[in-house]
Design a protein around this motif. Sequence first.
Motif, PDB file in Angstrom:
ATOM      1  N   LYS A 112       0.873  -1.176   0.000  1.00  0.00           N
ATOM      2  CA  LYS A 112       0.000   0.000   0.000  1.00  0.00           C
ATOM      3  C   LYS A 112       0.905   1.220   0.000  1.00  0.00           C
ATOM      4  O   LYS A 112       1.367   1.663   1.051  1.00  0.00           O
ATOM      5  N   PRO A 113       1.219   1.717  -1.223  1.00  0.00           N
ATOM      6  CA  PRO A 113       2.175   2.821  -1.309  1.00  0.00           C
ATOM      7  C   PRO A 113       1.662   4.112  -0.687  1.00  0.00           C
ATOM      8  O   PRO A 113       0.485   4.435  -0.787  1.00  0.00           O
ATOM      9  N   THR A 114       2.581   4.827  -0.057  1.00  0.00           N
ATOM     10  CA  THR A 114       2.254   6.129   0.511  1.00  0.00           C
ATOM     11  C   THR A 114       2.245   7.158  -0.617  1.00  0.00           C
ATOM     12  O   THR A 114       2.721   6.883  -1.730  1.00  0.00           O
ATOM     13  N   LYS A 115       1.754   8.340  -0.312  1.00  0.00           N
ATOM     14  CA  LYS A 115       1.746   9.430  -1.280  1.00  0.00           C
ATOM     15  C   LYS A 115       3.182   9.722  -1.733  1.00  0.00           C
ATOM     16  O   LYS A 115       3.446   9.897  -2.917  1.00  0.00           O
ATOM     17  N   PHE A 116       4.111   9.732  -0.798  1.00  0.00           N
ATOM     18  CA  PHE A 116       5.513   9.989  -1.111  1.00  0.00           C
ATOM     19  C   PHE A 116       6.053   8.915  -2.070  1.00  0.00           C
ATOM     20  O   PHE A 116       6.726   9.243  -3.053  1.00  0.00           O
ATOM     21  N   GLU A 117       5.778   7.649  -1.785  1.00  0.00           N
ATOM     22  CA  GLU A 117       6.254   6.548  -2.644  1.00  0.00           C
ATOM     23  C   GLU A 117       5.676   6.657  -4.056  1.00  0.00           C
ATOM     24  O   GLU A 117       6.368   6.419  -5.040  1.00  0.00           O
ATOM     25  N   LYS A 118       4.414   7.044  -4.138  1.00  0.00           N
ATOM     26  CA  LYS A 118       3.788   7.212  -5.453  1.00  0.00           C
ATOM     27  C   LYS A 118       4.428   8.360  -6.229  1.00  0.00           C
ATOM     28  O   LYS A 118       4.662   8.248  -7.428  1.00  0.00           O
ATOM     29  N   GLU A 119       4.706   9.458  -5.526  1.00  0.00           N
ATOM     30  CA  GLU A 119       5.338  10.597  -6.189  1.00  0.00           C
ATOM     31  C   GLU A 119       6.761  10.263  -6.630  1.00  0.00           C
ATOM     32  O   GLU A 119       7.198  10.682  -7.692  1.00  0.00           O
ATOM     33  N   GLU A 120       7.484   9.476  -5.831  1.00  0.00           N
ATOM     34  CA  GLU A 120       8.825   9.013  -6.200  1.00  0.00           C
ATOM     35  C   GLU A 120       8.751   8.145  -7.455  1.00  0.00           C
ATOM     36  O   GLU A 120       9.560   8.291  -8.372  1.00  0.00           O
ATOM     37  N   LEU A 121       7.774   7.247  -7.489  1.00  0.00           N
ATOM     38  CA  LEU A 121       7.587   6.369  -8.640  1.00  0.00           C
ATOM     39  C   LEU A 121       7.232   7.179  -9.884  1.00  0.00           C
ATOM     40  O   LEU A 121       7.747   6.924 -10.969  1.00  0.00           O
ATOM     41  N   LEU A 122       6.397   8.187  -9.711  1.00  0.00           N
ATOM     42  CA  LEU A 122       6.026   9.055 -10.827  1.00  0.00           C
ATOM     43  C   LEU A 122       7.273   9.762 -11.389  1.00  0.00           C
ATOM     44  O   LEU A 122       7.452   9.827 -12.605  1.00  0.00           O
ATOM     45  N   ASN A 123       8.150  10.234 -10.508  1.00  0.00           N
ATOM     46  CA  ASN A 123       9.402  10.863 -10.949  1.00  0.00           C
ATOM     47  C   ASN A 123      10.268   9.865 -11.716  1.00  0.00           C
ATOM     48  O   ASN A 123      10.835  10.197 -12.762  1.00  0.00           O
ATOM     49  N   GLU A 124      10.363   8.652 -11.196  1.00  0.00           N
ATOM     50  CA  GLU A 124      11.151   7.594 -11.835  1.00  0.00           C
ATOM     51  C   GLU A 124      10.609   7.273 -13.233  1.00  0.00           C
ATOM     52  O   GLU A 124      11.364   7.201 -14.208  1.00  0.00           O
ATOM     53  N   LEU A 125       9.289   7.097 -13.331  1.00  0.00           N
ATOM     54  CA  LEU A 125       8.669   6.779 -14.622  1.00  0.00           C
ATOM     55  C   LEU A 125       8.799   7.951 -15.598  1.00  0.00           C
ATOM     56  O   LEU A 125       8.981   7.744 -16.795  1.00  0.00           O
ATOM     57  N   THR A 126       8.737   9.173 -15.084  1.00  0.00           N
ATOM     58  CA  THR A 126       8.900  10.357 -15.924  1.00  0.00           C
ATOM     59  C   THR A 126      10.299  10.384 -16.545  1.00  0.00           C
ATOM     60  O   THR A 126      10.456  10.699 -17.725  1.00  0.00           O
ATOM     61  N   MET A 127      11.314   9.996 -15.765  1.00  0.00           N
ATOM     62  CA  MET A 127      12.686   9.946 -16.288  1.00  0.00           C
ATOM     63  C   MET A 127      12.826   8.829 -17.333  1.00  0.00           C
ATOM     64  O   MET A 127      13.475   9.027 -18.363  1.00  0.00           O
ATOM     65  N   ILE A 128      12.217   7.680 -17.084  1.00  0.00           N
ATOM     66  CA  ILE A 128      12.255   6.568 -18.045  1.00  0.00           C
ATOM     67  C   ILE A 128      11.587   6.998 -19.352  1.00  0.00           C
ATOM     68  O   ILE A 128      12.110   6.754 -20.438  1.00  0.00           O
ATOM     69  N   LEU A 129      10.440   7.670 -19.245  1.00  0.00           N
ATOM     70  CA  LEU A 129       9.723   8.162 -20.424  1.00  0.00           C
ATOM     71  C   LEU A 129      10.597   9.120 -21.226  1.00  0.00           C
ATOM     72  O   LEU A 129      10.702   8.998 -22.431  1.00  0.00           O
ATOM     73  N   ALA A 130      11.256  10.046 -20.541  1.00  0.00           N
ATOM     74  CA  ALA A 130      12.114  11.028 -21.220  1.00  0.00           C
ATOM     75  C   ALA A 130      13.244  10.314 -21.964  1.00  0.00           C
ATOM     76  O   ALA A 130      13.553  10.664 -23.107  1.00  0.00           O
ATOM     77  N   GLU A 131      13.851   9.305 -21.328  1.00  0.00           N
ATOM     78  CA  GLU A 131      14.922   8.534 -21.981  1.00  0.00           C
ATOM     79  C   GLU A 131      14.409   7.841 -23.242  1.00  0.00           C
ATOM     80  O   GLU A 131      15.067   7.874 -24.273  1.00  0.00           O
ATOM     81  N   LEU A 132      13.246   7.211 -23.138  1.00  0.00           N
ATOM     82  CA  LEU A 132      12.678   6.494 -24.276  1.00  0.00           C
ATOM     83  C   LEU A 132      12.305   7.441 -25.416  1.00  0.00           C
ATOM     84  O   LEU A 132      12.495   7.121 -26.581  1.00  0.00           O
ATOM     85  N   GLU A 133      11.778   8.598 -25.073  1.00  0.00           N
ATOM     86  CA  GLU A 133      11.370   9.559 -26.099  1.00  0.00           C
ATOM     87  C   GLU A 133      12.579  10.204 -26.784  1.00  0.00           C
ATOM     88  O   GLU A 133      12.467  10.668 -27.907  1.00  0.00           O
ATOM     89  N   ASN A 134      13.740  10.205 -26.127  1.00  0.00           N
ATOM     90  CA  ASN A 134      14.951  10.797 -26.721  1.00  0.00           C
ATOM     91  C   ASN A 134      15.740   9.804 -27.566  1.00  0.00           C
ATOM     92  O   ASN A 134      16.767  10.156 -28.119  1.00  0.00           O
ATOM     93  N   LYS A 135      15.280   8.556 -27.641  1.00  0.00           N
ATOM     94  CA  LYS A 135      15.982   7.547 -28.443  1.00  0.00           C
ATOM     95  C   LYS A 135      15.609   7.686 -29.902  1.00  0.00           C
ATOM     96  O   LYS A 135      14.550   8.060 -30.262  1.00  0.00           O
TER      97      LYS A 135
END
Length: 135
Positions: A112-135
Motif C-alpha cells: 500500500k504505497p504512501t503518497k511519497f512513494e507514489k510521487e517518487e515512482l512518478l518521478n522515476e517513470l517520468t525519467m524513463i519516459l524522457a529517456e525512451l522519447e529521446n531515443k
Amino acid sequence: DKMKGVDKKLDDIWSLIVKLKANYKCEYCGKPPYIKDSGRKVGNQSHHIFGRRKKSTRWDLSNGVCLCVSHHTFSSEFSAHQTPTTFSDWIKIHRGEEWYDDLLLQSNTHFKPTKFEKEELLNELTMILAELENK
C-alpha cells in the motif's frame, strides 16, 4: 482526492511507457498502431498481466504488455481478457517461466504505497519516459 490524481498520472505514464517499449506494436501479432492525421499513434493498448488491483505490480513496467484491441479484449481465439489461460501460457513462453513466477510472487505481495512513494515512482517513470522519447 489528490491520491486519485497521482494514481491517474501513474496509470497514464505506465501505459505510455509500455506502448513505447513495444514501439506501439502488438507484442502478440506485431500489428502496428493506427496513425491519426495529427501523427498521434492510437489503437494499441497497454494490458496489465496481473490486474490493476494488485498495487505491488500495478505500475511495474514488467507487468505490462502492448496488445492490439483484438488480442487485448475481443478475440475469442486469443485475447488477454477472453482467453486468460491461453494468454498466460503465451506470456510465459514469450518472457520466460522464471520471469512469470517472479512477477506472480511480487503481485501477491501486500503493498500500500504512501503518497511519497507514489510521487517518487512518478518521478522515476517520468525519467524513463524522457529517456525512451529521446531515443
